[in-house]
Design a protein around this motif. Sequence first.
Motif, PDB file in Angstrom:
ATOM      1  N   ALA A 109       0.860  -1.179   0.000  1.00 63.28           N
ATOM      2  CA  ALA A 109       0.000   0.000   0.000  1.00 63.28           C
ATOM      3  C   ALA A 109       0.897   1.229   0.000  1.00 63.28           C
ATOM      4  O   ALA A 109       2.111   1.129   0.220  1.00 63.28           O
ATOM      5  CB  ALA A 109      -0.903  -0.011   1.236  1.00 63.28           C
ATOM      6  N   PRO A 110       0.348   2.404  -0.269  1.00 69.21           N
ATOM      7  CA  PRO A 110       1.171   3.617  -0.186  1.00 69.21           C
ATOM      8  C   PRO A 110       1.850   3.739   1.169  1.00 69.21           C
ATOM      9  O   PRO A 110       1.249   3.426   2.209  1.00 69.21           O
ATOM     10  CB  PRO A 110       0.147   4.735  -0.412  1.00 69.21           C
ATOM     11  CG  PRO A 110      -0.914   4.093  -1.249  1.00 69.21           C
ATOM     12  CD  PRO A 110      -1.024   2.688  -0.732  1.00 69.21           C
ATOM     13  N   ILE A 111       3.101   4.167   1.168  1.00 68.74           N
ATOM     14  CA  ILE A 111       3.887   4.305   2.395  1.00 68.74           C
ATOM     15  C   ILE A 111       4.163   5.779   2.629  1.00 68.74           C
ATOM     16  O   ILE A 111       4.745   6.456   1.767  1.00 68.74           O
ATOM     17  CB  ILE A 111       5.215   3.543   2.275  1.00 68.74           C
ATOM     18  CG1 ILE A 111       4.959   2.050   2.096  1.00 68.74           C
ATOM     19  CG2 ILE A 111       6.091   3.807   3.498  1.00 68.74           C
ATOM     20  CD1 ILE A 111       6.212   1.276   1.720  1.00 68.74           C
ATOM     21  N   VAL A 119       5.636   6.991  -0.902  1.00 64.42           N
ATOM     22  CA  VAL A 119       5.994   6.023  -1.944  1.00 64.42           C
ATOM     23  C   VAL A 119       4.712   5.288  -2.301  1.00 64.42           C
ATOM     24  O   VAL A 119       4.072   4.691  -1.431  1.00 64.42           O
ATOM     25  CB  VAL A 119       7.068   5.033  -1.468  1.00 64.42           C
ATOM     26  CG1 VAL A 119       7.419   4.052  -2.589  1.00 64.42           C
ATOM     27  CG2 VAL A 119       8.314   5.776  -0.997  1.00 64.42           C
ATOM     28  N   VAL A 120       4.336   5.346  -3.577  1.00 66.81           N
ATOM     29  CA  VAL A 120       3.001   4.886  -3.986  1.00 66.81           C
ATOM     30  C   VAL A 120       3.121   3.843  -5.094  1.00 66.81           C
ATOM     31  O   VAL A 120       3.639   4.139  -6.182  1.00 66.81           O
ATOM     32  CB  VAL A 120       2.140   6.068  -4.487  1.00 66.81           C
ATOM     33  CG1 VAL A 120       0.731   5.600  -4.796  1.00 66.81           C
ATOM     34  CG2 VAL A 120       2.120   7.196  -3.451  1.00 66.81           C
ATOM     35  N   PRO A 121       2.659   2.593  -4.871  1.00 63.89           N
ATOM     36  CA  PRO A 121       2.605   1.617  -5.971  1.00 63.89           C
ATOM     37  C   PRO A 121       1.736   2.146  -7.104  1.00 63.89           C
ATOM     38  O   PRO A 121       0.763   2.880  -6.869  1.00 63.89           O
ATOM     39  CB  PRO A 121       1.967   0.385  -5.315  1.00 63.89           C
ATOM     40  CG  PRO A 121       2.249   0.537  -3.848  1.00 63.89           C
ATOM     41  CD  PRO A 121       2.199   2.019  -3.591  1.00 63.89           C
ATOM     42  N   PHE A 142      16.243  -4.105  -4.763  1.00 69.38           N
ATOM     43  CA  PHE A 142      15.911  -3.649  -3.419  1.00 69.38           C
ATOM     44  C   PHE A 142      15.516  -2.171  -3.418  1.00 69.38           C
ATOM     45  O   PHE A 142      16.111  -1.366  -4.111  1.00 69.38           O
ATOM     46  CB  PHE A 142      17.126  -3.841  -2.495  1.00 69.38           C
ATOM     47  CG  PHE A 142      16.906  -3.295  -1.109  1.00 69.38           C
ATOM     48  CD1 PHE A 142      16.181  -4.019  -0.185  1.00 69.38           C
ATOM     49  CD2 PHE A 142      17.401  -2.063  -0.744  1.00 69.38           C
ATOM     50  CE1 PHE A 142      15.971  -3.524   1.099  1.00 69.38           C
ATOM     51  CE2 PHE A 142      17.206  -1.555   0.524  1.00 69.38           C
ATOM     52  CZ  PHE A 142      16.480  -2.296   1.452  1.00 69.38           C
ATOM     53  N   GLY A 143      14.513  -1.835  -2.602  1.00 71.12           N
ATOM     54  CA  GLY A 143      14.159  -0.431  -2.415  1.00 71.12           C
ATOM     55  C   GLY A 143      12.731  -0.127  -2.769  1.00 71.12           C
ATOM     56  O   GLY A 143      12.458   0.571  -3.740  1.00 71.12           O
ATOM     57  N   SER A 144      11.782  -0.631  -1.970  1.00 69.24           N
ATOM     58  CA  SER A 144      10.367  -0.342  -2.208  1.00 69.24           C
ATOM     59  C   SER A 144       9.861   0.764  -1.301  1.00 69.24           C
ATOM     60  O   SER A 144       8.732   1.215  -1.441  1.00 69.24           O
ATOM     61  CB  SER A 144       9.524  -1.601  -1.985  1.00 69.24           C
ATOM     62  OG  SER A 144       9.563  -1.982  -0.615  1.00 69.24           O
ATOM     63  N   GLY A 145      10.697   1.190  -0.341  1.00 68.53           N
ATOM     64  CA  GLY A 145      10.281   2.205   0.617  1.00 68.53           C
ATOM     65  C   GLY A 145       9.774   1.617   1.920  1.00 68.53           C
ATOM     66  O   GLY A 145       9.514   2.346   2.878  1.00 68.53           O
ATOM     67  N   HIS A 147      11.394  -0.640   3.894  1.00 66.98           N
ATOM     68  CA  HIS A 147      12.424  -0.912   4.891  1.00 66.98           C
ATOM     69  C   HIS A 147      12.864   0.369   5.580  1.00 66.98           C
ATOM     70  O   HIS A 147      12.922   1.437   4.967  1.00 66.98           O
ATOM     71  CB  HIS A 147      13.625  -1.585   4.226  1.00 66.98           C
ATOM     72  CG  HIS A 147      14.521  -2.282   5.203  1.00 66.98           C
ATOM     73  ND1 HIS A 147      15.538  -1.633   5.865  1.00 66.98           N
ATOM     74  CD2 HIS A 147      14.543  -3.571   5.633  1.00 66.98           C
ATOM     75  CE1 HIS A 147      16.157  -2.486   6.659  1.00 66.98           C
ATOM     76  NE2 HIS A 147      15.574  -3.669   6.533  1.00 66.98           N
ATOM     77  N   ALA A 148      13.198   0.238   6.848  1.00 66.48           N
ATOM     78  CA  ALA A 148      13.590   1.411   7.642  1.00 66.48           C
ATOM     79  C   ALA A 148      14.783   2.135   7.051  1.00 66.48           C
ATOM     80  O   ALA A 148      14.862   3.374   7.102  1.00 66.48           O
ATOM     81  CB  ALA A 148      13.892   0.983   9.077  1.00 66.48           C
ATOM     82  N   THR A 149      15.739   1.405   6.482  1.00 68.09           N
ATOM     83  CA  THR A 149      16.924   2.070   5.929  1.00 68.09           C
ATOM     84  C   THR A 149      16.562   2.966   4.746  1.00 68.09           C
ATOM     85  O   THR A 149      17.123   4.046   4.585  1.00 68.09           O
ATOM     86  CB  THR A 149      17.976   1.033   5.490  1.00 68.09           C
ATOM     87  OG1 THR A 149      17.420   0.184   4.492  1.00 68.09           O
ATOM     88  CG2 THR A 149      18.432   0.193   6.653  1.00 68.09           C
ATOM     89  N   THR A 150      15.623   2.500   3.912  1.00 72.20           N
ATOM     90  CA  THR A 150      15.192   3.325   2.778  1.00 72.20           C
ATOM     91  C   THR A 150      14.472   4.572   3.264  1.00 72.20           C
ATOM     92  O   THR A 150      14.704   5.676   2.746  1.00 72.20           O
ATOM     93  CB  THR A 150      14.277   2.515   1.846  1.00 72.20           C
ATOM     94  OG1 THR A 150      14.921   1.292   1.486  1.00 72.20           O
ATOM     95  CG2 THR A 150      13.948   3.302   0.588  1.00 72.20           C
ATOM     96  N   ARG A 151      13.610   4.413   4.246  1.00 70.31           N
ATOM     97  CA  ARG A 151      12.882   5.574   4.779  1.00 70.31           C
ATOM     98  C   ARG A 151      13.842   6.575   5.416  1.00 70.31           C
ATOM     99  O   ARG A 151      13.668   7.793   5.271  1.00 70.31           O
ATOM    100  CB  ARG A 151      11.826   5.116   5.785  1.00 70.31           C
ATOM    101  CG  ARG A 151      10.761   4.204   5.182  1.00 70.31           C
ATOM    102  CD  ARG A 151       9.548   4.092   6.095  1.00 70.31           C
ATOM    103  NE  ARG A 151       9.888   3.637   7.427  1.00 70.31           N
ATOM    104  CZ  ARG A 151       9.950   2.367   7.799  1.00 70.31           C
ATOM    105  NH1 ARG A 151       9.734   1.406   6.903  1.00 70.31           N
ATOM    106  NH2 ARG A 151      10.243   2.036   9.043  1.00 70.31           N
ATOM    107  N   LEU A 152      14.849   6.085   6.116  1.00 70.07           N
ATOM    108  CA  LEU A 152      15.849   6.986   6.692  1.00 70.07           C
ATOM    109  C   LEU A 152      16.547   7.789   5.608  1.00 70.07           C
ATOM    110  O   LEU A 152      16.734   9.012   5.740  1.00 70.07           O
ATOM    111  CB  LEU A 152      16.882   6.176   7.483  1.00 70.07           C
ATOM    112  CG  LEU A 152      16.474   5.659   8.855  1.00 70.07           C
ATOM    113  CD1 LEU A 152      17.492   4.641   9.362  1.00 70.07           C
ATOM    114  CD2 LEU A 152      16.327   6.800   9.851  1.00 70.07           C
TER     115      LEU A 152
END
Length: 302
Positions: A109-111, A119-121, A142-145, A147-152
């Motif tokens: 879903a959208p994050i 981040v929107v599918p 890798f990188g759908s938004g 994971h915590a590392t991507t959001r950081l």
Amino acid sequence: MSFVALQFDVAAADGDAWSDALLAAGALSVDAIDPRAGAADEAPVFDERVDGKTRWWPVSRLNALLPDDCDAQELLRCAAEIAGCCVPPHETSQIADRDWVRATQAQFAPIQVEDGLWVVPTWCTAPDPAAVNIALDPGLAFGSGAHATTRLCLSWLRANVPSGCSLLDYGCGSGILAIAAAKFGARRVTGVDIDPQAVASSAANAALNGVDATFVAVDELGAGTFDRVVANILANPLRLLAPVLAARTTPGGRLALAGVLAEQADVVAAAYARWFDVETWRVADGWVLLAGVRRRAEALGA
């Protein structure tokens, strides 16, 4: 049509041989994961050259998908014979048929990364049309938004990418960080990765978002430095890449490092201390984003 799932652990260096053997014996697909991923004792290296040697994480967990009418025990025996190995301890389970496309999409879903940043599918409607919306479908890179590392990294980019700056995304994965930087106003955005699939996925995702960014293999990156360098990889590769990333950061430029567990932060920061003043910028779910400013030549004693 339903399926049978077959799962077992092998030495990571034997993972390719086992995967090939399973497919030759009749498996529909095989994937490999690190059973220790995200744990404090993870060994975040797989099939990479480190210190001149090829390294793997210690154990790979193989998941093979088999037809429902398949004799899983016989298929595994056949695969073991092909691989020249003994039949390992294993588990099987039944997987019921379903609409796999809808089931997969339902997991995403959208994050909301933070206020005004999503981040929107592509199959979803943006919850906030006025926000910075990154259109991105989960894929091979890798990188759908999620994971915590991507959001950081996304939050750091939003706070540290001024309009017109240049940016290097080292280990671009899906291209999400490079795309975000372009949306935030960076003018020269480049992403690199060792995986050709990541380079291709990143370029496709950038086109989907209508941003101008270049993606190339690591060995195709030309000369030059960048005002901002971001690398969301893992602790050990980041430590080894310190001289490379330092050489790519303009004096006075800023660096962000992610994929680092809290207990790994000091070791990674120490690897960059020769060139950067490094500090913990933010922590999320046990993951740390380290940020630094590249010291100028006079400060380095050069």
